[in-house]
Write an enzyme that holds these catalytic residues in place. Structure first.
Site, PDB file in Angstrom:
ATOM      1  N   LYS A   1      -7.285  -1.426   8.151  1.00 41.38           N
ATOM      2  CA  LYS A   1      -6.782  -2.437   7.233  1.00 41.38           C
ATOM      3  C   LYS A   1      -6.471  -3.732   7.974  1.00 41.38           C
ATOM      4  O   LYS A   1      -7.244  -4.651   8.014  1.00 41.38           O
ATOM      5  CB  LYS A   1      -5.531  -1.908   6.510  1.00 41.38           C
ATOM      6  CG  LYS A   1      -5.813  -0.662   5.688  1.00 41.38           C
ATOM      7  CD  LYS A   1      -6.763  -0.937   4.569  1.00 41.38           C
ATOM      8  CE  LYS A   1      -7.022   0.319   3.736  1.00 41.38           C
ATOM      9  NZ  LYS A   1      -7.976   0.067   2.658  1.00 41.38           N
TER      10      LYS A   1
ATOM     11  N   HIS B   1      -3.747   3.453  -5.485  1.00 47.08           N
ATOM     12  CA  HIS B   1      -4.081   2.158  -4.883  1.00 47.08           C
ATOM     13  C   HIS B   1      -4.375   1.100  -5.943  1.00 47.08           C
ATOM     14  O   HIS B   1      -4.300  -0.102  -5.666  1.00 47.08           O
ATOM     15  CB  HIS B   1      -5.284   2.301  -3.947  1.00 47.08           C
ATOM     16  CG  HIS B   1      -5.515   1.096  -3.082  1.00 47.08           C
ATOM     17  ND1 HIS B   1      -4.696   0.762  -2.026  1.00 47.08           N
ATOM     18  CD2 HIS B   1      -6.459   0.122  -3.137  1.00 47.08           C
ATOM     19  CE1 HIS B   1      -5.125  -0.346  -1.453  1.00 47.08           C
ATOM     20  NE2 HIS B   1      -6.200  -0.758  -2.111  1.00 47.08           N
TER      21      HIS B   1
ATOM     22  N   ARG C   1      -1.888  -1.647  -6.538  1.00 48.75           N
ATOM     23  CA  ARG C   1      -2.050  -2.863  -5.734  1.00 48.75           C
ATOM     24  C   ARG C   1      -3.048  -3.809  -6.396  1.00 48.75           C
ATOM     25  O   ARG C   1      -2.836  -5.026  -6.428  1.00 48.75           O
ATOM     26  CB  ARG C   1      -2.507  -2.490  -4.324  1.00 48.75           C
ATOM     27  CG  ARG C   1      -2.745  -3.668  -3.373  1.00 48.75           C
ATOM     28  CD  ARG C   1      -2.952  -3.139  -1.965  1.00 48.75           C
ATOM     29  NE  ARG C   1      -3.482  -4.121  -1.031  1.00 48.75           N
ATOM     30  CZ  ARG C   1      -2.753  -5.001  -0.347  1.00 48.75           C
ATOM     31  NH1 ARG C   1      -1.440  -5.056  -0.527  1.00 48.75           N
ATOM     32  NH2 ARG C   1      -3.310  -5.839   0.501  1.00 48.75           N
TER      33      ARG C   1
ATOM     34  N   ARG D   1       0.833  -1.197   0.000  1.00 44.08           N
ATOM     35  CA  ARG D   1       0.000   0.000   0.000  1.00 44.08           C
ATOM     36  C   ARG D   1       0.873   1.254   0.000  1.00 44.08           C
ATOM     37  O   ARG D   1       2.054   1.204   0.323  1.00 44.08           O
ATOM     38  CB  ARG D   1      -0.922   0.004   1.221  1.00 44.08           C
ATOM     39  CG  ARG D   1      -1.883  -1.177   1.262  1.00 44.08           C
ATOM     40  CD  ARG D   1      -2.791  -1.097   2.483  1.00 44.08           C
ATOM     41  NE  ARG D   1      -3.742  -2.204   2.510  1.00 44.08           N
ATOM     42  CZ  ARG D   1      -3.535  -3.358   3.132  1.00 44.08           C
ATOM     43  NH1 ARG D   1      -2.395  -3.552   3.788  1.00 44.08           N
ATOM     44  NH2 ARG D   1      -4.437  -4.315   3.115  1.00 44.08           N
TER      45      ARG D   1
ATOM     46  N   TYR E   1     -10.692 -10.890  -6.695  1.00 45.28           N
ATOM     47  CA  TYR E   1      -9.796 -11.079  -7.838  1.00 45.28           C
ATOM     48  C   TYR E   1      -9.981 -12.449  -8.499  1.00 45.28           C
ATOM     49  O   TYR E   1      -9.362 -12.728  -9.518  1.00 45.28           O
ATOM     50  CB  TYR E   1      -8.339 -10.942  -7.391  1.00 45.28           C
ATOM     51  CG  TYR E   1      -8.007  -9.611  -6.782  1.00 45.28           C
ATOM     52  CD1 TYR E   1      -7.848  -8.473  -7.567  1.00 45.28           C
ATOM     53  CD2 TYR E   1      -7.869  -9.469  -5.405  1.00 45.28           C
ATOM     54  CE1 TYR E   1      -7.564  -7.237  -7.000  1.00 45.28           C
ATOM     55  CE2 TYR E   1      -7.583  -8.235  -4.823  1.00 45.28           C
ATOM     56  CZ  TYR E   1      -7.430  -7.131  -5.628  1.00 45.28           C
ATOM     57  OH  TYR E   1      -7.147  -5.914  -5.066  1.00 45.28           O
TER      58      TYR E   1
ATOM     59  N   TRP F   1      -3.646  -9.488   3.581  1.00 43.94           N
ATOM     60  CA  TRP F   1      -5.074  -9.321   3.849  1.00 43.94           C
ATOM     61  C   TRP F   1      -5.498 -10.196   5.015  1.00 43.94           C
ATOM     62  O   TRP F   1      -5.155 -11.385   5.060  1.00 43.94           O
ATOM     63  CB  TRP F   1      -5.913  -9.687   2.630  1.00 43.94           C
ATOM     64  CG  TRP F   1      -5.962  -8.656   1.559  1.00 43.94           C
ATOM     65  CD1 TRP F   1      -6.633  -7.478   1.584  1.00 43.94           C
ATOM     66  CD2 TRP F   1      -5.324  -8.718   0.266  1.00 43.94           C
ATOM     67  NE1 TRP F   1      -6.459  -6.795   0.394  1.00 43.94           N
ATOM     68  CE2 TRP F   1      -5.664  -7.528  -0.436  1.00 43.94           C
ATOM     69  CE3 TRP F   1      -4.512  -9.656  -0.365  1.00 43.94           C
ATOM     70  CZ2 TRP F   1      -5.220  -7.261  -1.720  1.00 43.94           C
ATOM     71  CZ3 TRP F   1      -4.065  -9.398  -1.641  1.00 43.94           C
ATOM     72  CH2 TRP F   1      -4.410  -8.205  -2.311  1.00 43.94           C
TER      73      TRP F   1
END
Length: 341
Positions: free
Chosen positions: A216, A275, A278, A188, A310, A301
């Site tokens: 996060k 961002h 990423r 990030r 994704y 994550w």
């Protein structure tokens, strides 16, 4: 006398039953109210010491402790949130915070025209402080249920490799290096701009990433470095004693600058933010066959749902289920199939 004036505000000072010295503002200019405040405070501390009740904590005390324990290196956004909350909670104990207070804040922020996502960042920070008080600090606190507002579905904007190469070539060198590291590691923006040399281990070719703020992930994780990433970082050696990325000798705080946005506009990269580098890194990984559980670990994550977005970029894992058997419909000729024979 255990109460005294300071800047027209009455303060109380006395020794608690456990022997600690208590010094606290009564937040009032009225002497009688200050005496009542002192009596109530002494009463509460007596019950804590003799009856084993949980101690009370003011909102201001909770914020100070939260920030001290978090030691967030980039706390600008955090401070702005707490400043906004202070008029609402600054005069309260954490056990006095009710759902009606939170509803007032939500309505006020929406009236100011901010997005649901912005409101949620504030609610998440508020919830984090109250949960700390309730679960870890063992003070008197029964947090109200805080439900986040609905947000639009998360977008995934990414670049094809030729587009990414054009972007890197067009950016100023110091931004290009940071963008390259983002594409190679998925880090990030703040993890890159605030990167310190003591987080880099060239012998193991890794970066130690400290836990981000509560919005996060609080968990630290390790990021392996590619050859390209190692080269980018090594190019920064000697520029600063503490921080990796600099501009004209000064540590960098932001990468998503006007210069970055202008280059994106010049290249016709519409609706592309920092961002999204990423997102691009994650999309490339999935397209190359990286399993989602591996991607989750690489990207740091904490929630698997964040990685699942994704999944649609890969179809390889579905192919094994398409051909159900070596026989079946494949034995039927087109002519027979046409006439139902």
């Amino acid at each position: 006398m255990s109460i005294y004036l300071r800047n027209n505000i009455w303060w109380v000072e006395f020794t608690a039953p456990d022997g600690t010295r208590v010094r606290r503002s009564s937040a009032t200019e009225d002497r009688q109210q200050a005496l009542e405040f002192e009596a109530k405070l002494k009463h509460d501390l007596w019950r804590v010491y003799h009856l084993g009740e949980k101690p009370r904590m003011t909102w201001k005390e909770a914020v100070v402790r939260f920030m001290r324990e978090k030691q967030n290196k980039d706390s600008t956004n955090e401070v702005s949130i707490f400043k906004y909350l202070d008029p609402y909670f600054g005069h309260l104990y954490v056990d006095e915070i009710r759902r009606m207070h939170i509803d007032d804040i939500i309505q006020q922020r929406l009236n100011e025209g901010v997005s649901n996502a912005t409101v949620n960042r504030l609610l998440q920070k508020l919830r984090a402080v109250l949960n700390k008080a309730h679960k870890e600090w063992e003070v008197k606190c029964d947090p109200p249920y805080i439900k986040l507002l609905k947000e639009p579905k998360k977008r995934v904007r990414w670049l094809a490799e030729p587009e990414a190469l054009r972007l890197i070539k067009a950016l100023p060198s110091h931004i290009a290096d940071m963008a390259t590291l983002a594409l190679e590691t998925g880090l990030r923006e703040s993890n890159i701009t605030l990167l310190r040399w003591d987080q880099v281990d060239f012998s193991q070719r890794i970066i130690y990433v400290e836990g981000d703020d509560i919005l996060k992930s609080e968990l630290a994780f390790v990021v392996p470095l590619s050859d390209v990433a190692v080269d980018v970082i090594k190019r920064q050696i000697g520029k600063h004693s503490t921080r990796v990325f600099t501009y004209k000798g000064n540590p960098i705080r932001r990468a998503n600058t006007k210069a970055f946005k202008n280059v994106c506009a010049e290249l016709g990269l519409e609706d592309f933010r920092w961002h999204d580098l990423r997102h691009t890194w994650a999309t490339w990984h999935v397209q190359r066959g990286t399993p989602l559980e591996v991607l989750q670990e690489l990207g740091g994550w904490s929630d698997y749902k964040m990685v699942k977005r994704y999944a649609h970029f890969s179809h390889q894992h579905l192919k094994q289920f398409v051909n159900r058997s070596p026989t079946g419909l494949a034995t039927i000729s087109p002519t027979m199939a046409k006439f139902g024979q």
